[in-house]
Design a protein around this motif. Structure first.
Motif, PDB file in Angstrom:
ATOM      1  N   GLY A  10      -0.352  -0.480  -1.218  1.00  0.00           N
ATOM      2  CA  GLY A  10      -0.320  -0.453  -2.672  1.00  0.00           C
ATOM      3  C   GLY A  10       0.029  -1.823  -3.215  1.00  0.00           C
ATOM      4  N   VAL A  11       0.840  -1.874  -4.271  1.00  0.00           N
ATOM      5  CA  VAL A  11       1.252  -3.156  -4.833  1.00  0.00           C
ATOM      6  C   VAL A  11       2.713  -3.461  -4.537  1.00  0.00           C
ATOM      7  CG1 VAL A  11      -0.413  -3.125  -6.709  1.00  0.00           C
ATOM      8  CG2 VAL A  11       1.835  -2.140  -7.067  1.00  0.00           C
ATOM      9  N   SER A  12       3.450  -2.513  -3.964  1.00  0.00           N
ATOM     10  CA  SER A  12       4.884  -2.703  -3.884  1.00  0.00           C
ATOM     11  C   SER A  12       5.468  -2.862  -2.488  1.00  0.00           C
ATOM     12  CB  SER A  12       5.592  -1.544  -4.582  1.00  0.00           C
ATOM     13  OG  SER A  12       5.253  -0.329  -3.942  1.00  0.00           O
ATOM     14  N   LEU A  13       4.803  -2.434  -1.441  1.00  0.00           N
ATOM     15  CA  LEU A  13       5.404  -2.451  -0.113  1.00  0.00           C
ATOM     16  C   LEU A  13       4.698  -3.431   0.816  1.00  0.00           C
ATOM     17  CD1 LEU A  13       6.015   1.357   0.468  1.00  0.00           C
ATOM     18  CD2 LEU A  13       7.621  -0.357  -0.347  1.00  0.00           C
ATOM     19  N   LEU A  14       5.495  -4.184   1.577  1.00  0.00           N
ATOM     20  CA  LEU A  14       4.981  -5.116   2.577  1.00  0.00           C
ATOM     21  C   LEU A  14       5.551  -4.734   3.938  1.00  0.00           C
ATOM     22  CD1 LEU A  14       5.478  -8.509   0.706  1.00  0.00           C
ATOM     23  CD2 LEU A  14       3.383  -7.174   0.899  1.00  0.00           C
ATOM     24  N   TYR A  15       4.713  -4.826   4.960  1.00  0.00           N
ATOM     25  CA  TYR A  15       5.112  -4.528   6.329  1.00  0.00           C
ATOM     26  C   TYR A  15       4.796  -5.722   7.215  1.00  0.00           C
ATOM     27  CZ  TYR A  15       5.085   0.403   4.909  1.00  0.00           C
ATOM     28  OH  TYR A  15       5.327   1.591   4.282  1.00  0.00           O
ATOM     29  N   ASP A  16       5.695  -6.053   8.152  1.00  0.00           N
ATOM     30  CA  ASP A  16       5.386  -7.027   9.195  1.00  0.00           C
ATOM     31  C   ASP A  16       4.666  -6.268  10.302  1.00  0.00           C
ATOM     32  OD1 ASP A  16       6.614  -9.237   7.963  1.00  0.00           O
ATOM     33  OD2 ASP A  16       8.576  -8.532   8.627  1.00  0.00           O
ATOM     34  N   VAL A  17       3.525  -6.814  10.738  1.00  0.00           N
ATOM     35  CA  VAL A  17       2.688  -6.110  11.700  1.00  0.00           C
ATOM     36  C   VAL A  17       2.355  -7.042  12.866  1.00  0.00           C
ATOM     37  CG1 VAL A  17       0.477  -4.933  12.034  1.00  0.00           C
ATOM     38  CG2 VAL A  17       1.673  -4.699   9.880  1.00  0.00           C
ATOM     39  N   PRO A  53       8.017  -9.263  -3.530  1.00  0.00           N
ATOM     40  CA  PRO A  53       8.748 -10.018  -4.550  1.00  0.00           C
ATOM     41  C   PRO A  53       7.929 -10.286  -5.808  1.00  0.00           C
ATOM     42  CG  PRO A  53       8.189 -11.425  -2.699  1.00  0.00           C
ATOM     43  CD  PRO A  53       7.805 -10.030  -2.320  1.00  0.00           C
ATOM     44  N   GLN A  54       6.621 -10.164  -5.741  1.00  0.00           N
ATOM     45  CA  GLN A  54       5.773 -10.366  -6.910  1.00  0.00           C
ATOM     46  C   GLN A  54       5.751  -9.133  -7.814  1.00  0.00           C
ATOM     47  OE1 GLN A  54       2.042 -11.399  -5.166  1.00  0.00           O
ATOM     48  NE2 GLN A  54       2.597 -13.553  -4.939  1.00  0.00           N
ATOM     49  N   LEU A  55       6.380  -8.059  -7.390  1.00  0.00           N
ATOM     50  CA  LEU A  55       6.364  -6.813  -8.143  1.00  0.00           C
ATOM     51  C   LEU A  55       7.062  -6.937  -9.489  1.00  0.00           C
ATOM     52  CD1 LEU A  55       5.512  -3.849  -8.018  1.00  0.00           C
ATOM     53  CD2 LEU A  55       7.717  -3.347  -7.021  1.00  0.00           C
ATOM     54  N   LYS A  56       8.092  -7.780  -9.590  1.00  0.00           N
ATOM     55  CA  LYS A  56       8.818  -7.875 -10.855  1.00  0.00           C
ATOM     56  C   LYS A  56       7.954  -8.448 -11.966  1.00  0.00           C
ATOM     57  CE  LYS A  56      11.133 -12.261 -10.983  1.00  0.00           C
ATOM     58  NZ  LYS A  56      12.367 -12.930 -11.175  1.00  0.00           N
ATOM     59  N   ALA A  57       6.890  -9.159 -11.645  1.00  0.00           N
ATOM     60  CA  ALA A  57       5.990  -9.695 -12.666  1.00  0.00           C
ATOM     61  C   ALA A  57       5.315  -8.559 -13.436  1.00  0.00           C
ATOM     62  CB  ALA A  57       4.942 -10.598 -12.031  1.00  0.00           C
ATOM     63  N   LEU A  58       5.062  -7.431 -12.786  1.00  0.00           N
ATOM     64  CA  LEU A  58       4.458  -6.281 -13.469  1.00  0.00           C
ATOM     65  C   LEU A  58       5.397  -5.729 -14.532  1.00  0.00           C
ATOM     66  CD1 LEU A  58       2.914  -4.361 -10.445  1.00  0.00           C
ATOM     67  CD2 LEU A  58       1.716  -5.776 -12.116  1.00  0.00           C
ATOM     68  N   SER A  59       6.662  -5.567 -14.194  1.00  0.00           N
ATOM     69  CA  SER A  59       7.612  -4.995 -15.159  1.00  0.00           C
ATOM     70  C   SER A  59       7.934  -5.987 -16.278  1.00  0.00           C
ATOM     71  CB  SER A  59       8.893  -4.559 -14.446  1.00  0.00           C
ATOM     72  OG  SER A  59       9.521  -5.673 -13.847  1.00  0.00           O
TER      73      SER A  59
END
Length: 84
Positions: A10-17, A53-59
């Motif tokens: 989605g736009v909010s979660l990041l995973y190390d793979v 960390p880019q999620l706060k730009a949406l709010s």
């Protein structure tokens, strides 16, 4: 062949793979990492995902538009009251 990267949900979660490719067996395996080690699905203490960390730009954009709308309403109400 082994590579490391970041997967996004989605736009909010990041995973190390970590991705492992076996050319002889024609097998690709992706492992989600938590704290640089494979995630144990039974252990809830090591979260696999982190917040983008880019999620706060949406709010912040939503908040700015709400403030502009509220300020416009206040200006309109003030001017209407003072013209009567």
């Amino acid at each position: 062949l082994t590579t490391r990267g970041i997967a996004q949900q989605g736009v909010s979660l990041l995973y190390d793979v970590r991705t492992d490719v076996d050319i002889n067996g024609k097998l690709v395996t992706a492992t989600i990492l938590g704290n640089n080690k494979p995630v144990d699905p039974v252990d809830p203490e090591t979260p696999a995902a982190r917040v983008n960390p880019q999620l706060k730009a949406l709010s912040e954009g939503h908040l700015a538009s709400a403030m502009m709308l509220t300020r416009g309403g206040d200006t309109l109400a003030y001017n209407t009251v003072h013209t009567i």
